[in-house]
Design a protein around this motif. Structure first.
Motif, short mmCIF file in Angstrom:
data_model
loop_
_atom_site.label_atom_id
_atom_site.label_comp_id
_atom_site.label_asym_id
_atom_site.label_seq_id
_atom_site.Cartn_x
_atom_site.Cartn_y
_atom_site.Cartn_z
N UNK A 95 0.93 -1.15 0.08
CA UNK A 95 0.18 0.12 -0.06
C UNK A 95 0.78 1.25 0.09
N UNK A 96 1.74 1.43 -1.08
CA UNK A 96 2.73 2.37 -1.05
C UNK A 96 2.15 3.46 -2.02
N UNK B 108 7.14 2.38 -9.37
CA UNK B 108 7.85 2.52 -8.08
C UNK B 108 7.19 1.13 -7.59
N UNK B 109 5.90 0.67 -7.89
CA UNK B 109 5.21 -0.28 -7.44
C UNK B 109 6.06 -1.72 -8.15
N UNK C 260 9.48 -6.48 -7.73
CA UNK C 260 10.57 -7.19 -8.25
C UNK C 260 11.48 -7.58 -7.04
N UNK C 261 11.79 -6.60 -6.24
CA UNK C 261 12.82 -6.59 -5.06
C UNK C 261 12.26 -7.46 -3.95
N UNK C 262 10.89 -7.35 -3.71
CA UNK C 262 10.23 -8.34 -2.82
C UNK C 262 10.31 -9.83 -2.99
N UNK D 97 -4.15 1.34 -10.80
CA UNK D 97 -3.15 0.90 -11.77
C UNK D 97 -3.52 -0.69 -12.17
N UNK D 98 -3.10 -1.00 -13.18
CA UNK D 98 -3.34 -2.43 -13.87
C UNK D 98 -2.62 -3.36 -12.85
N UNK D 99 -3.34 -4.38 -12.45
CA UNK D 99 -2.68 -5.42 -11.66
C UNK D 99 -1.92 -6.30 -12.53
N UNK D 100 -2.37 -6.40 -13.87
CA UNK D 100 -1.50 -7.35 -14.83
C UNK D 100 -0.31 -6.72 -15.10
#
Ligand code: NAI
Length: 377
Positions: A86-87, A93-94, A99-101, A118-121
Motif C-alpha cells: 500500500x505504497x 515504483x510499485x 521485483x525486489x520483494x 493501476x493495472x494489476x496485470x
C-alpha cells in the motif's frame, strides 16, 4: 500465517490493523520511519475505540497491537506468507518494489497490491512468477469499510484467487471479485454520480444545493457536490481522469473543467476550506425547492448510474449480485443499482437515457446492451 504490509500510510496502517485483529502476526514496513510511528499511534487509538465500545477485551487490545512489528528493512518481511503493498500510487515504483520483494520471500508467498487505479496485470508483469500476484482493494478506512474488491490479474493462479477470497472473508470482509479493468467496480460505477451532477450544474439547470438535495432526498447519504468536497478535488479529479484515459478516452468518463479549475486553484474541498462550498458550511434548509426539478435531476443521475452498473456486468467485470453489493458497501448507496433499477423499471430508465441521447446527441447517454437485455426479460 504471517502478513507483511508495505506502506504504513492511511491504507497500510488500517490493513495492518485488520490483519492483526484477525489474529495474524503483522510485519509493517515503510521507507519513512515517521509513517510507521504514526501508524502505530493511529492503530492504538483505533483499537482503544473497539475496547471502549466493549467489542474487544483489554487483553485482546494489548495482543492486537503486540502482533504488529514495525520493520526497519524490507528484508524483515522475508518470512511473510502473504504481503499487501500500500505504497504511493506509481506504477514504476510499485513494479520495482514487487521485483525486489519477490527476491526475498518464499516461492509460495502471495504478493498483493492495494492499488486503486493501476493495472494489476502490469504490476504482476514485474515478477518472475506473476501467478502469485493479485489486487486486493480495501476502502478507506479499512477497519470500518466492509467491502474489499479482489482483482486477479490475467496471470493470477486460480488457487491464489481462491486463497485470497477465503482469507479476506475470514477477516470479516465482504469480497467482490472484479476483472482487472480501470476503476474495478466501485470507482467505475460511481463516475456518473459526480460527472452527471457537474453537467447538470454546468448547464445552469440547478445549483449545488438543489442537486445535492435531489440525491439525498432519495436516500444517498451525501449529495454529489458535498461528497466531492469531502473526498477532495485533487483525489476525485485524478480518479476521473485516470478512468477516462484508461478506458481509451471514452467520452462518458470525460472530466470537467469545473472540477479541474477547482483543483488548479487549490480549492480541494472540505480539507482546504473551499471547494464547491465554503467551509464551515452554512446549511441551507431550502424548503421551497422545486420538487419536479429535483425529481428530474435525480432520475437523470440515477439512470446514468443504473446504466453504468449494467455496463459493468455486460463487460463481465463482475456479477449482478456483486455490482449491487459493491455500491451498497463501498459507496453506502441506499440500494443496489440493478435492484433499484428493476424496482423503478428498466424500460423507464431506458426511456430517460434515450430522451437524453436524442436531446444531446452525445455518446455518454448511449444505453448499455445489457440494460436492454434485462429490460426484455
Ligand atoms: P499514503 O500516502 O497515506 O501512504 C503511502 C505510504 O507509503 C507512505 O507512508 C510512504 O512513506 C510509503 N511509501 C512510499 N513509497 C514506498 C516504498 N517504495 N516502500 C515503502 N514505503 C513506501 O497513501 P494511501 O492513501 O495509504 O494509499 C496507498 C495505496 O492505497 C495507493 O496505491 C492508493 O492508491 C491505494 N488506495 C488508497 C485509498 C485511499 O482512500 N487513500 C483507497 C484504496 C486504495
Amino acid at each position: 500465517m504471517k502478513i507483511g504490509i508495505i506502506g504504513a500510510g492511511a491504507m497500510g496502517s488500517g490493513i495492518a490493523q485488520v490483519a492483526a485483529m484477525a489474529g495474524h502476526e503483522v510485519r509493517l514496513f515503510d521507507t519513512h520511519s515517521d509513517a510507521k510511528t504514526k501508524a502505530l499511534q493511529s492503530i492504538s487509538t483505533s483499537v482503544n475505540k473497539f475496547l471502549e465500545k466493549g467489542q474487544i477485551s483489554p487483553s485482546e487490545s494489548v495482543a492486537i497491537v503486540g502482533r504488529i512489528y514495525l520493520c526497519e528493512q524490507l528484508q524483515s518481511l522475508s518470512d511473510a506468507d502473504f504481503i499487501i503493498e500500500a505504497i504511493v500510487e506509481n506504477l514504476d515504483i510499485k513494479k520495482e518494489l514487487f521485483a525486489s520483494i519477490e527476491k526475498i520471500v518464499s516461492t509460495s508467498c502471495i504478493l498483493a497490491t492495494n492499488t486503486s487505479s493501476l493495472s494489476i496485470t502490469s504490476i504482476a508483469s514485474a515478477l518472475v512468477n506473476p501467478e502469485r500476484c493479485i489486487g486486493i482493494h480495501f476502502f478507506n478506512p479499512p477497519v470500518l469499510m466492509r467491502l474489499v474488491e479482489v482483482i486477479p490479474a490475467i496471470q493470477t493462479g486460480h488457487h491464489v484467487l481462491n486463497e485470497v477470497v477465503e482469507l479476506i472473508s475470514q477477516w470479516g470482509k465482504t469480497v467482490v471479485v472484479a476483472k482487472d479493468t480501470p476503476g474495478f467496480i466501485v470507482n467505475k460505477v460511481a463516475r456518473p454520480f459526480y460527472s452527471e451532477a457537474i453537467r447538470i450544474y454546468e448547464e445552469g439547470i440547478a445549483d449545488f444545493e438543489t442537486i445535492d438535495a435531489a440525491m439525498t432526498t432519495h436516500g444517498f447519504k451525501m449529495g454529489p457536490f458535498t461528497l466531492m468536497d469531502f473526498i477532495g478535488h485533487d483525489v476525485n479529479y485524478k480518479v476521473t481522469e485516470s478512468v477516462w484515459k484508461s478506458f481509451f478516452y471514452d467520452s462518458k468518463y470525460r472530466p470537467s473543467f469545473t472540477q479541474l479549475r477547482l483543483m488548479e486553484a487549490g480549492y480541494f474541498g472540505k480539507k482546504s476550506g473551499r471547494g464547491f462550498y465554503q467551509y464551515p458550511k452554512v446549511e441551507n434548509v431550502g424548503n421551497n425547492r422545486d420538487q419536479m426539478l429535483m425529481e428530474t435531476i435525480f432520475l437523470r443521475i440515477f439512470a446514468m448510474l443504473v446504466n453504468e452498473a449494467a455496463d459493468t456486468v455486460w463487460l463481465q467485470i463482475c456479477s449482478e449480485k456483486d455490482v449491487d453489493l459493491a455500491v451498497k458497501l463501498g459507496l453506502n448507496y441506499p440500494k443496489g443499482l440493478l435492484e433499484w433499477g428493476k424496482e423503478y423499471g428498466y424500460e423507464s430508465i431506458i426511456s430517460i437515457l434515450d430522451e437524453l441521447h436524442n436531446q444531446y446527441g452525445e455518446e455518454r447517454y448511449r444505453v448499455c446492451r445489457y440494460l436492454k437485455k434485462i429490460a426484455s426479460i
